[in-house]
Design an enzyme around this catalytic site. Structure first.
Site, PDB file in Angstrom:
ATOM      1  N   HIS A 521     -20.176  23.449  85.713  1.00 19.56           N
ATOM      2  CA  HIS A 521     -20.367  22.729  84.956  1.00 19.56           C
ATOM      3  C   HIS A 521     -20.602  23.787  83.699  1.00 19.56           C
ATOM      4  O   HIS A 521     -19.990  23.562  82.529  1.00 19.56           O
ATOM      5  CB  HIS A 521     -22.136  22.256  85.964  1.00 19.56           C
ATOM      6  CG  HIS A 521     -21.546  21.305  86.900  1.00 19.56           C
ATOM      7  ND1 HIS A 521     -20.389  20.380  86.672  1.00 19.56           N
ATOM      8  CD2 HIS A 521     -22.427  21.607  87.979  1.00 19.56           C
ATOM      9  CE1 HIS A 521     -21.054  19.494  87.521  1.00 19.56           C
ATOM     10  NE2 HIS A 521     -21.947  20.629  88.610  1.00 19.56           N
ATOM     11  N   MET A 522     -20.829  25.180  83.510  1.00 16.49           N
ATOM     12  CA  MET A 522     -21.666  25.912  82.214  1.00 16.49           C
ATOM     13  C   MET A 522     -20.208  25.763  82.008  1.00 16.49           C
ATOM     14  O   MET A 522     -19.734  26.130  80.217  1.00 16.49           O
ATOM     15  CB  MET A 522     -22.309  26.998  82.931  1.00 16.49           C
ATOM     16  CG  MET A 522     -23.060  27.205  81.700  1.00 16.49           C
ATOM     17  SD  MET A 522     -22.465  29.488  81.326  1.00 16.49           S
ATOM     18  CE  MET A 522     -20.768  29.444  81.339  1.00 16.49           C
TER      19      MET A 522
END
Length: 859
Positions: A521-522
């Site tokens: 996600h990051m």
């Protein structure tokens, strides 16, 4: 698997009915379906983002297909989530529908026209009519109507006229079907499709009103030019002479009589689908719907000389020179490079002729009789003579200055001198899309940039999650609780990637982590922010001092001490489609689906109403499903059993759900050990995973100290506690059945097996995916696993870093042995992706595995 599971429950039912089993089965299958679609959705989402970061072209059809696939996967996530949670999240269906409908609505926008006029006179052409007549005709009108320079007489057949022609013959859908799925790299297929489309167009009849409008336009020119009028029928497609030049991609038919204009028009329309035009569009990011062929019809100039003028040096805009090329006869040979030309370099400021290169011009292209073109020998006294006089050069310079002042940018100008000595402008377009300067910095980066060698290297390695270069003060954190103190312009150094970083990305210049994945996600959000990010470095928090000024070059996977100016000046590699209609639409669509705003699962807005993007829905569904599975024991009667914690010497939190006969526990006992297991397949798998030679701490080519840190952050935590970067592994078991769904650090493994007395009922399916290394290394590990599985007698299917093996109809003792080996394999493969650097090493690793060298040490 579902068939086996039902068969198993049916067998249990003969002994005793268990009312909790139906609920458990439904929930388990819903969870497994959700996890499958979660993985698929994140993979598709990552692929869509990487399309915008890559330098490879993609089609709008391909992009839309992936968006549609993503939406279907997310709808399945919502469906599975509601099955798992008794319909508590029905509103998510409407949220998916609204977001998906908005995105697809813009991607599939219908073609519209500002005007339905078929033919426009020269006096009506201008840049405001760009969508009606295309770039070439619009610019031609500007030259005549606004700049007041001499041009041939003419008229435009509009883009709507082309659409009307194709639509009337039912060709739009036929052409779309022929092009859909076409691989432009396959030259044979490309040529075949192009020829088929050209045949369809050339054999189609023009609508009577369009035919009459074209003939009337030609008749008007005939009145002005006289009975010997010949026409130049030129392409002027929408998007031509725009951000992408489309130079030379379409046909122009020269020296056409009025009697042949209709066939010439269809030939130019057909050139929209020439092999080179299709290939060019595909690589420059234009959809087929973006290109509609307008046609510019001009009085043919029987030129004595002609050529091209660039109002700046096309190789370096910093050099203030005008470049002029010239040849005898028509300009065809100048633009296609088929003949030698004179070349002049003229100072833009002082008008001085700095260079004359007079070529030996042996041939020229002239108008043939009655139509078409021919090549002829240049008279001997003209072959080595300059085409242009000083006065003609000065006149060209004047035209160039007036046009450049009007457009406000450097131009590529085509010109001709007719039989009466008049200098005419034939075309003007922006030079920027064609320049070498526009490609500057696109070559492969050198291994070490100039000037970097004088700076100490603090760190090398890891994975580039978001490319780029940044400099700033290192700010080392040990947990998310330290983020509040991060200063503006810092480069964040952390032990692992975290969605919590999103909240401070506006302050950051870069991110470096010990652990992390480029598909996480990051990483996805870092790419959205265009923030350089380097992950999976293993030791960044230990080797980069807090407060040190550093330069991060994530593309080269290197961190330097100090500020490396030479790196900061380098240009990033650009996507050749950037700025194109397809790229612009794709970027807008990704902005609606990819950002992650639900970063904190404990925040008040972590619910369906807080979902703003498709990514939010994926995140929400996964988190809620993990919580629900953690509480799955609540759905069994108190006296029928619960999800039991299994204490085992492995780096994971492991829960077992016993459907019957899978373990033997005293009443009231809620924690089991391996001695309590009675499940045949699970016992065999655990025996392999806990084999004395399998080392779960340490790794190939890494020190124990380094691995201790990696291990500490790869542990799988209880998802209902503060540990948010992992989750438990589950084993659904019976005496003869196992479904083991595990997450080990950055990879996932699933074992599904039935091991009973009947060989024809026994089977194993095994799947493995993921890892912390880059895709190529993960693929090598998958290749190694595939080799090992094949040597275990399994049928193997591999796709990228995912490998799946299956074996059926084995005797129980054979299956037990294979499950034991799979357990060892899961432990031995943990970090092999970080170690295998070459395909040639795979055979050695496979041999060592079967020798029992599970840590792959070398003597």
């Amino acid at each position: 698997m579902l068939y086996r599971f039902k068969m198993l429950l049916k067998r249990f039912g003969k002994e005793k009915s268990r009312p909790g089993d139906d609920t458990l089965l439904l929930k388990y299958n819903a969870y497994k379906s959700l996890i499958t679609h979660n993985t698929s959705s994140l993979s598709t989402l990552s692929g869509l983002e990487l399309l915008l970061r890559d330098i490879k072209p993609f089609t709008l059809d391909y992009f839309v297909l992936n968006i549609e696939s993503l939406i279907v996967s997310v709808e399945n996530i919502v469906k599975s989530l509601n099955e798992l949670c008794a319909g508590k999240y029905q509103e998510l269906f409407h949220i998916v529908e609204n977001i998906g409908g908005e995105v697809l609505g813009k991607l599939k926008r219908p073609r519209t026209f500002e005007s339905e006029e078929l033919v426009l006179p020269l006096e009506s052409l201008c840049r405001e009519r760009l969508n009606d007549v295309g770039g070439k005709a619009a610019n031609f009108g500007e030259i005549h109507n606004s700049v007041k320079l001499p041009v041939p007489h003419g008229f435009s057949i509009t883009a709507y006229a082309c659409y009307y022609f194709l639509k009337s013959n039912g060709l739009i859908d036929q052409i779309a079907e022929l092009i859909r799925g076409l691989r432009v790299e396959d030259t044979e297929s490309l040529t075949r499709v192009s020829d088929e489309i050209k045949s369809l167009i050339m054999n189609a009849a023009l609508p009577p009103d369009l035919e009459q409008a074209i003939l009337d336009g030609a008749k008007g020119l005939n009145t002005e030019a006289g009975p010997d009028l010949r026409l130049s029928v030129r392409s002027s497609a929408t998007c031509e002479d725009s951000e992408a030049s489309f130079a030379g991609q379409y046909s122009s038919v020269l020296n056409v009589s009025c009697n042949s204009i209709l066939e010439a028009y269809k030939e130019v329309v057909a050139s929209t689908f020439s092999p080179r035009a299709i290939f060019y569009r595909r690589n420059k990011g234009y959809a087929e719907d973006d290109i509609i062929m307008s046609v510019l019809c001009l009085s043919m100039v029987n030129s004595v000389k002609s050529g091209v003028m660039y109002t700046v040096d096309p190789t370096d805009h910093n050099i203030k020179d005008v470049i002029i090329s010239a040849a005898w006869g028509l300009g065809v040979s100048v633009v296609d490079g088929s003949s030698a030309v004179d070349l002049y370099r003229v100072g833009k400021v002082d008008g001085k002729i700095k260079m004359r290169e007079i070529a030996g011009k042996m041939h020229r292209i002239v108008m043939a009789s009655p139509e078409g073109l021919r090549s002829e020998d240049v008279p001997s006294n003209m072959r080595n003579a300059p085409c242009l006089s000083d006065e003609e050069i000065r006149q060209l310079m004047d035209y160039g200055t007036r046009l450049e002042n009007h457009y406000g940018e450097a131009l590529d100008i085509e010109w001709a001198v007719d039989q009466d000595g008049r200098l005419l402008v034939l075309q003007a377009r922006a030079l920027n899309p064609m320049t070498v300067e526009a490609d500057a910095g696109q070559a492969e980066l050198p291994s070490e940039p100039n000037g970097a060698s004088t700076h100490p290297v603090l760190l090398e390695g890891g994975h580039c999650a978001s490319p780029g270069v940044a400099t700033g003060i290192a700010y080392v954190v040990t947990s998310d609780r330290d983020l509040s103190g991060v200063a503006e312009g810092a480069i964040l150094i952390g032990p692992q990637t975290s969605p919590a970083f999103v909240s401070i990305m506006g302050r950051l210049r870069g991110i470096i982590t010990d652990l992390g994945s480029i598909t996480g996600h990051m990483a996805a959000v870092a790419r959205e922010f265009d923030l350089p990010a380097l992950v999976a470095t293993d030791r960044a928090t230990r080797v980069i001092p807090n407060g040190e000024e550093i330069t991060l070059d994530s593309s080269r996977r290197t961190v330097y001490k100090g500020r490396v100016e030479s790196l900061l000046k380098e240009k990033k590699k650009a996507n050749p489609m950037e700025g194109s209609p397809v790229f612009t639409l794709a970027r807008e669509a990704v902005s609606k689906i990819a950002p992650l705003t639900l970063t904190d699962p404990y925040a008040d807005n972590f619910n369906p109403r807080g979902c703003r993007t498709i990514h939010d829905i994926i995140r929400l569904g996964h988190e809620i499903s993990m919580r629900e599975m953690f509480r799955i024991g609540d759905y069994l009667d108190d006296d029928e059993g619960k999800a039991i914690r299994l204490r085992v010497n492995l780096p994971m939190v492991l829960y077992c759900v016993d459907l019957g006969g899978g373990m033997r526990l005293d009443p009231g006992k809620i924690v089991a050990t391996t001695e309590d297991l009675t499940s045949t397949p699970f016992t065999a798998l655990i025996n392999g995973m806990t084999h004395k030679d399998i080392k779960w701490v340490g790794g190939v080519g890494m020190s124990v100290g380094d691995m201790a840190s990696l291990f500490a952050h790869s542990m799988i935590y209880d998802p209902t506690t503060e540990g948010r970067f992992g989750g438990p592994s589950y084993a659904v078991i019976s005496k003869e059945y196992l479904n083991f769904n595990s997450r080990l650090g950055y990879h996932f493994a699933v074992v599904d097996s039935y091991c009973g007395p009947e060989a024809n009922e026994n089977y194993i399916t095994f799947s493995f995916k993921g890892g912390a290394a880059n895709m190529r290394r993960r693929e090598r590990r998958a290749m190694l696993i595939a080799v090992i599985l094949e040597r275990l007698g399994m049928t193997v299917d591999r796709n990228g870093d995912m490998v799946r093996g299956e074996i059926r109809e084995c005797k129980a003792e054979q299956l037990i042995d294979k499950l034991d080996h799979l357990g060892r394999l899961m432990g031995a493969m943990r970090l092999v992706d970080m170690a295998i650097t070459d395909d040639s090493q795979i055979a050695w690793y496979a041999d060592e595995f079967f020798k029992g060298n599970y840590s792959f040490g070398k003597e």
